[in-house]
Design an enzyme around this catalytic site. Structure first.
Site, PDB file in Angstrom:
ATOM      1  N   GLU A 255      38.550  31.876  66.351  1.00 51.90           N
ATOM      2  CA  GLU A 255      37.545  30.886  65.979  1.00 51.90           C
ATOM      3  C   GLU A 255      38.039  30.236  64.690  1.00 51.90           C
ATOM      4  OE1 GLU A 255      35.126  30.068  67.876  1.00 51.90           O
ATOM      5  OE2 GLU A 255      35.326  31.692  69.327  1.00 51.90           O
ATOM      6  N   CYS A 289      32.919  25.643  59.239  1.00 48.73           N
ATOM      7  CA  CYS A 289      33.902  25.103  60.183  1.00 48.73           C
ATOM      8  C   CYS A 289      33.328  23.983  61.036  1.00 48.73           C
ATOM      9  CB  CYS A 289      34.445  26.221  61.070  1.00 48.73           C
ATOM     10  SG  CYS A 289      33.171  27.118  62.000  1.00 48.73           S
TER      11      CYS A 289
END
Length: 487
Positions: A255, A289
């Protein structure tokens, strides 16, 4: 959370025991707002990483054989403990990573949701019986744990993102070794271990090693015991993790970073779009993110949107994250503050215009809003982990689609429009793992697949995708009667 609590947890947790590391130097845990020393932690060596993995391997077999109804009781207890200790954990998030009170509440809410899902996940694995072309043969396909999972968590949402991999991996019958980021060793590591220890998780099943690659190199990912490495962090480090894992035939779940765009079409509700865009860019100082690095606005509404966006950004209070009124707290460390300031300076040197130019005091970086960034600027294609927004006008949807996709990343994004199906049609053209219509870019839900395309990662987390990440299938056939053989 008191300073003594940080000191009490400033240890390694290996094979059910709290103990100091044996490395030759210490990780110093600082409060990024006031530079207070929270703890000093002697790092783990490669030998202690080995001990942690060996302990996990020893404990895992019995855990996998434990009735899943008994396993899930641990996660039910962990959930209750978070609820009881919510104020203490919130204070720890504020102190160790400079999260605001709003951010801490957001992180704790999601952590509880993911633990609730882990309770259900313990009972999720199901086998299948598949027909065979061979008479008398029964094909059984079992869903089994992979064994031991190595988890590397980041500094921005350390409590949540450690639990997000640790809890499902454990629920599915695996053991785990967790390496938290060196800037958040307590919230992302020791605090998680303490939570599960108090919830009754048997020793050895969760181990926490607080260390640095300067000490252990690739020992954490190269070790022969873990079959899966779950990494959350930058694409540069993720690329290295993936390379090492591939060479050693390990599975990697990555991720990674993003360069998300929030798109405002010409029929959008501008006031609502402004609220969504400001939150999506500036939540947790932009250290997310999924944050909207770029805000793309149809030129037909760009002037009005820009005026409202700038006005709202100017209201955001920067300061002490303990103050409930603070929206922008400190970034994680001085290197990150330097990097964010450097982005603004580079953009201005390239010809950008600062509609808002925030100042900097130590690790406090005030929000900036930039426009007129040159179309060929690398800044528009990279991840900016800080409170800087780029406003980019466009002419029509076709150009908007091209601009959104003009980045090596593909994690999240959003589009605002008065026509939902227009938004869905737009979203289908974007090369991302996630995209949202009439909402922000920052979302995570426990049963919806989470992950990115391109440089934003490999694999998915959450819900049923956890089965793909942390279990494997095993075919066992049973021949009823006798087979015939050609010789």
């Amino acid at each position: 959370m008191s300073s003594s609590c940080f000191t009490d947890l400033a240890q390694q947790y290996i094979d059910g025991e709290w103990r100091p590391g044996t490395g030759s130097w210490d990780i110093i845990d600082f409060n990024p707002y006031d530079d207070e020393k929270l703890a000093s932690i002697t790092i783990a060596t490669a030998d202690e990483v080995d001990q942690a993995y060996r302990a996990a391997a020893r404990a895992q077999k019995q855990w996998a054989a434990t009735n899943p109804y008994a396993r899930r009781a641990v996660f039910e207890k962990a959930l209750r403990l978070i609820e009881e200790r919510e104020a203490e954990i919130s204070d720890a998030i504020i102190a160790e990573l400079g999260g605001t009170r709003l951010k801490a509440a957001f992180e704790l809410h999601l952590a509880k949701e993911f633990l609730r899902e882990a309770v259900h996940l313990a009972l999720a694995p199901e086998g299948r019986i598949i027909p065979s072309p061979v008479d008398g043969k029964e094909n059984r396909v079992y869903r089994v744990p992979v064994g031991v999972v190595g988890v590397i968590s980041p500094f921005n949402f350390p409590f949540l993102l450690s639990i997000k991999s640790v809890a499902p991996a454990l629920a599915l019958g695996n053991a785990v070794v967790l390496k938290p980021h060196q800037n958040t060793p307590i919230v992302g590591g020791s605090l998680v271990a303490k939570l599960f220890e108090d919830a009754g998780l048997p020793g050895g099943l969760l181990n926490v090693v607080i260390t640095d690659i300067a000490e252990i190199g690739d020992a954490f990912i190269e070790h022969p015991v873990p079959k899966v490495i779950s990494f959350t962090g930058s694409d540069a480090v993720g690329r290295h993790v993936a390379t090492v894992c591939a060479r050693l035939f390990k599975r990697s779940v990555l991720e990674l970073g993003g360069n998300s765009a929030l798109v405002v079409l010409d029929d959008a509700d501008l006031d609502y779009a402004v609220d969504a865009a400001v939150f999506s860019r500036y939540v947790h100082q932009g250290q997310v993110c999924m944050a909207a690095n770029r805000v793309l606005v149809d030129r037909a509404v760009a002037d009005e949107f820009t005026e409202k966006f700038v006005a709202k950004v100017r209201t955001l209070k920067t300061g002490d994250p303990r103050d409930p009124e603070t929206v922008i707290g400190p970034v994680i460390n001085s290197s990150q503050a330097d990097a964010v300031s450097g982005v603004v300076e580079q953009a201005l040197a390239e010809g950008a215009t600062a509609l808002v130019r925030g100042g900097r005091t130590d690790n406090l970086v005030e929000p900036s809003v930039l426009t007129d960034v040159p179309a060929d600027s690398a800044l528009l294609r990279q991840e900016v982990f800080g409170p800087v927004a780029f406003l980019v006008p466009f002419d029509g949807e076709e150009e908007a689609v091209r601009l959104v996709n003009d980045t090596p990343y593909g994690l999240s994004g959003a589009v605002h429009t008065g026509n939902i199906e227009r938004g869905v049609a737009f979203a289908k053209q974007i090369d991302t793992g996630m995209f949202h219509v009439n909402d922000g870019t920052v979302h995570d839900e426990p049963i919806v697949p989470f992950g990115g395309e391109k440089h934003s990662g490999i694999g998915r987390l959450n819900g049923d995708t956890m089965l793909d990440s942390f279990t494997t299938t095993k075919w066992i056939s049973v021949q009823h009667g006798r087979s015939g053989f050609p010789f």
